[in-house]
Enzyme design. Structure first.
Site, PDB file in Angstrom:
ATOM      1  N   ASP A  27      78.145 -38.194  -6.854  1.00 11.45           N
ATOM      2  CA  ASP A  27      79.138 -38.119  -5.787  1.00 11.45           C
ATOM      3  C   ASP A  27      80.427 -38.829  -6.227  1.00 11.45           C
ATOM      4  O   ASP A  27      80.420 -40.044  -6.441  1.00 11.45           O
ATOM      5  CB  ASP A  27      78.568 -38.794  -4.533  1.00 11.45           C
ATOM      6  CG  ASP A  27      79.274 -38.354  -3.269  1.00 11.45           C
ATOM      7  OD1 ASP A  27      80.362 -37.756  -3.373  1.00 11.45           O
ATOM      8  OD2 ASP A  27      78.724 -38.616  -2.182  1.00 11.45           O
ATOM      9  N   ASP A  28      81.500 -38.087  -6.364  1.00  9.97           N
ATOM     10  CA  ASP A  28      82.806 -38.652  -6.760  1.00  9.97           C
ATOM     11  C   ASP A  28      82.750 -39.331  -8.131  1.00  9.97           C
ATOM     12  O   ASP A  28      83.554 -40.220  -8.411  1.00  9.97           O
ATOM     13  CB  ASP A  28      83.328 -39.674  -5.735  1.00  9.97           C
ATOM     14  CG  ASP A  28      83.634 -39.076  -4.375  1.00  9.97           C
ATOM     15  OD1 ASP A  28      83.299 -37.902  -4.157  1.00  9.97           O
ATOM     16  OD2 ASP A  28      84.200 -39.799  -3.541  1.00  9.97           O
TER      17      ASP A  28
ATOM     18  N   CYS B 284      83.332 -33.104  -1.220  1.00  7.45           N
ATOM     19  CA  CYS B 284      81.857 -33.084  -1.157  1.00  7.45           C
ATOM     20  C   CYS B 284      81.265 -31.799  -0.573  1.00  7.45           C
ATOM     21  O   CYS B 284      80.493 -31.117  -1.239  1.00  7.45           O
ATOM     22  CB  CYS B 284      81.331 -34.241  -0.311  1.00  7.45           C
ATOM     23  SG  CYS B 284      81.919 -35.863  -0.800  1.00  7.45           S
TER      24      CYS B 284
ATOM     25  N   HIS C  76      75.168 -33.125   3.507  1.00  4.72           N
ATOM     26  CA  HIS C  76      76.580 -32.900   3.816  1.00  4.72           C
ATOM     27  C   HIS C  76      76.950 -31.459   4.138  1.00  4.72           C
ATOM     28  O   HIS C  76      78.095 -31.039   3.945  1.00  4.72           O
ATOM     29  CB  HIS C  76      77.475 -33.426   2.686  1.00  4.72           C
ATOM     30  CG  HIS C  76      78.633 -34.218   3.236  1.00  4.72           C
ATOM     31  ND1 HIS C  76      79.647 -34.711   2.472  1.00  4.72           N
ATOM     32  CD2 HIS C  76      78.907 -34.590   4.500  1.00  4.72           C
ATOM     33  CE1 HIS C  76      80.507 -35.348   3.235  1.00  4.72           C
ATOM     34  NE2 HIS C  76      80.074 -35.298   4.467  1.00  4.72           N
TER      35      HIS C  76
ATOM     36  N   ASP D 171      79.990 -33.795  -7.886  1.00  3.37           N
ATOM     37  CA  ASP D 171      80.473 -32.832  -6.890  1.00  3.37           C
ATOM     38  C   ASP D 171      81.987 -32.661  -6.893  1.00  3.37           C
ATOM     39  O   ASP D 171      82.497 -31.633  -6.479  1.00  3.37           O
ATOM     40  CB  ASP D 171      79.966 -33.172  -5.485  1.00  3.37           C
ATOM     41  CG  ASP D 171      80.556 -34.461  -4.926  1.00  3.37           C
ATOM     42  OD1 ASP D 171      81.051 -35.305  -5.708  1.00  3.37           O
ATOM     43  OD2 ASP D 171      80.507 -34.642  -3.690  1.00  3.37           O
ATOM     44  N   ASN D 172      82.709 -33.686  -7.350  1.00  3.02           N
ATOM     45  CA  ASN D 172      84.176 -33.607  -7.448  1.00  3.02           C
ATOM     46  C   ASN D 172      84.635 -34.770  -8.311  1.00  3.02           C
ATOM     47  O   ASN D 172      83.858 -35.675  -8.612  1.00  3.02           O
ATOM     48  CB  ASN D 172      84.845 -33.634  -6.060  1.00  3.02           C
ATOM     49  CG  ASN D 172      84.379 -34.755  -5.162  1.00  3.02           C
ATOM     50  OD1 ASN D 172      83.633 -34.541  -4.210  1.00  3.02           O
ATOM     51  ND2 ASN D 172      84.797 -35.969  -5.470  1.00  3.02           N
TER      52      ASN D 172
END
Ligand code: NAG
Ligand code: NAG
Ligand code: NAG
Ligand code: CA
Length: 459
Positions: free
Chosen positions: A52-53, A92, A155, A302-303
């Site tokens: 995540d991130d 996300c 999410h 995810d990003n």
């Protein structure tokens, strides 16, 4: 929705019109023709590790000078890295929806319109979620007898009908949302944590996160649930899909006591080190259960790293900006594929690839025919994975016209009008703008081959 019809000589053409910052990116062509090849497969277990991130530049093997990811670096040495791997959206929910549906955000319903992530962001007070008409990867894999578990962040909607067990997963340990909080009011309770269909507690209550020290045991808990699932599947012998989605590198970042203060990079680095250790433990477990040569493990994020966190966040390496922008820093992700005795070790594959390809590739490996009723945007990566091939492709091109509308606003109206700086310390004149600038008629074009950092627009 318009697709760009002709990709000759252009491998990547990412066109996100009407977003607040627009970039068109362009690289030199790789030209190896490819024919369909399904490889040597026998319904391998599929493990997707989605961070995540976490940024492209956070891993030692991708050049982070701190070199604090020995397990991921070993995974890369035993497997294949994809330096040109992209998410489908720099946020996300749309990114995760794209991975699990194999479809562009604008098709699957989680997308960014002409504002900062309207209708792409799903905090706990949003009422919508993944549509019943979307067919998720675990549902397809079930046709081939796979048992699927999600561990960590979902999410894609927090109301009952949107939860993972309603969309093809057999098991879940984790949460429908980010671990924001604490929220100690009745209107906005803390984010719940689920074990299967049962809510078993809430972040900051039964599942503590100490925002002062950054201490939380959640990564260890997510590791234990993944290990326990793998153990059980090894006994039953049924093929499995594990979607491991811990969120320790999403603000507020956290790590367990053993890792706190151990990184040169602060708490963010502590979180990365703990995730790295967990990846090592998962691969080790596959080895010890003799599942390694029958398990494809794919690690990505995810990003891009959230530059709004400044030095307290991650690194996107040489790329411009980060999360919540369509520049390379927001879209390009670290990616490692690992499958001993199937994926040749120690390779760098320059194939352009996306999270949506993981859907199609998983179906090919499982021997499942992709759904015919809906258009898919991913392709089969097995020629790249098993035969180290590369070939030309367009990743995506879409134009968001009148169909885009705002479902909710994330920020205050003041922020909406003033804009947010998603590129601190990285401003490029005329390219990174704090306000919303409509580049539809005159898109900004970069030559990523010469200018991967998107500093010098060629138009
Ligand atoms: C894959 O290839 C190996 C080596 O050629 C072979 O031993 C194995 O049986 C093959 N597996 C399948 C499922 O075809
Ligand atoms: C994490 O687990 C350890 C060992 O059980 C415990 O002492 C500690 O309080 C836990 N920390 C948090 C933040 O839950
Ligand atoms: C955004 O900022 C640019 C540069 O400061 C300015 O030229 C433009 O008019 C602004 N656009 C809006 C919609 O405020
Ligand atoms: Ca994220």
């Amino acid at each position: 929705m318009t697709r760009i019809p002709n990709c000759q000589g252009i491998v990547l053409l990412l066109l996100l019109l009407f977003s607040h910052i627009v970039s068109i990116t362009l690289t030199l062509a790789f030209s190896v023709a490819v024919t369909a090849n399904n490889g040597n497969t026998s319904k391998p277990n599929i493990i997707i590790m989605l961070m995540d991130d976490m940024g492209w530049g956070d891993l030692g093997v991708f050049g982070n000078p701190a070199m604090e990811t020995p397990n991921l670096d070993r995974m890369a040495a035993e497997g294949m890295i994809f330096p040109n791997f992209y998410t489908a959206n720099p946020l996300c929910s749309p990114s995760r929806a794209a991975l699990l549906t194999g479809r562009l955000p604008i098709r699957n319903g989680f997308y960014t319109s002409n504002a900062h992530a309207r209708n792409a962001y799903t905090p706990q007070y949003i009422v919508e979620g993944i549509s019943n008409t979307e067919i998720l990867l675990p549902k397809m894999l079930h046709k081939a007898g796979y048992v699927s578990k999600i561990v960590g962040k979902w999410h894609l909607g927090h109301r009952a009908s949107f939860l993972p067990l309603k969309h093809g997963f057999h098991e879940w340990f984790g949460s429908p949302n980010c671990h924001f909080g604490p929220f100690n009011d009745l209107d906005r309770p803390n984010i719940p944590v689920y074990d299967g269909a049962q809510m078993v507690g809430r972040y900051y209550e039964e599942f503590p996160i100490d925002k002062k020290t950054g201490e939380s045991n959640l990564t260890q808990l997510y590791l234990q649930h993944a290990l326990e699932f793998i153990n059980r599947q090894a006994v039953t012998g049924t093929p499995f899909f594990l979607y491991w989605a811990p969120d320790a590198t999403h603000a507020p970042v956290y790590a367990s006591r053993r890792f706190l203060g151990t990184s040169q990079r602060g708490i963010y680095g502590d979180a990365v080190r703990e995730l790295d250790q967990a990846v090592g433990a998962l691969l080790e477990r596959l080895h010890s259960l003799d599942l390694h040569s029958n398990s494809l493990v794919f690690f990505t994020s995810d990003n891009g790293a959230a530059l709004i966190s400044g030095p307290k966040g991650g690194s996107n390496g040489p790329f411009l900006c980060g999360k919540e922008t369509t520049f390379e820093g927001g879209m390009r992700e670290p990616a490692i594929a690992w499958w001993p005795s199937h994926i040749p070790p120690g390779r760098v594959n320059h194939q352009l690839a996306t999270v949506m390809d993981l859907f199609t590739t998983s179906l090919v490996l499982a021997g499942v025919t992709p759904p015919s009723s809906t258009p898919l945007d991913g392709i089969d990566l097995t020629p790249a994975l098993l035969h180290t091939r590369t070939w030309d492709r367009c990743i995506c091109a879409f134009v968001c016209l009148d169909g885009c509308f705002i479902l909710m606003t994330r920020n205050s109206w003041q922020e909406f009008h003033q804009g947010i700086n998603f590129c601190p310390a990285q401003e490029v004149h005329g390219v990174t703008t704090h306000n919303q600038t409509d580049h539809t008629q005159h898109p900004i074009l970069f030559h990523l081959g010469r200018d991967p950092g998107e500093k010098y627009p060629i138009r």
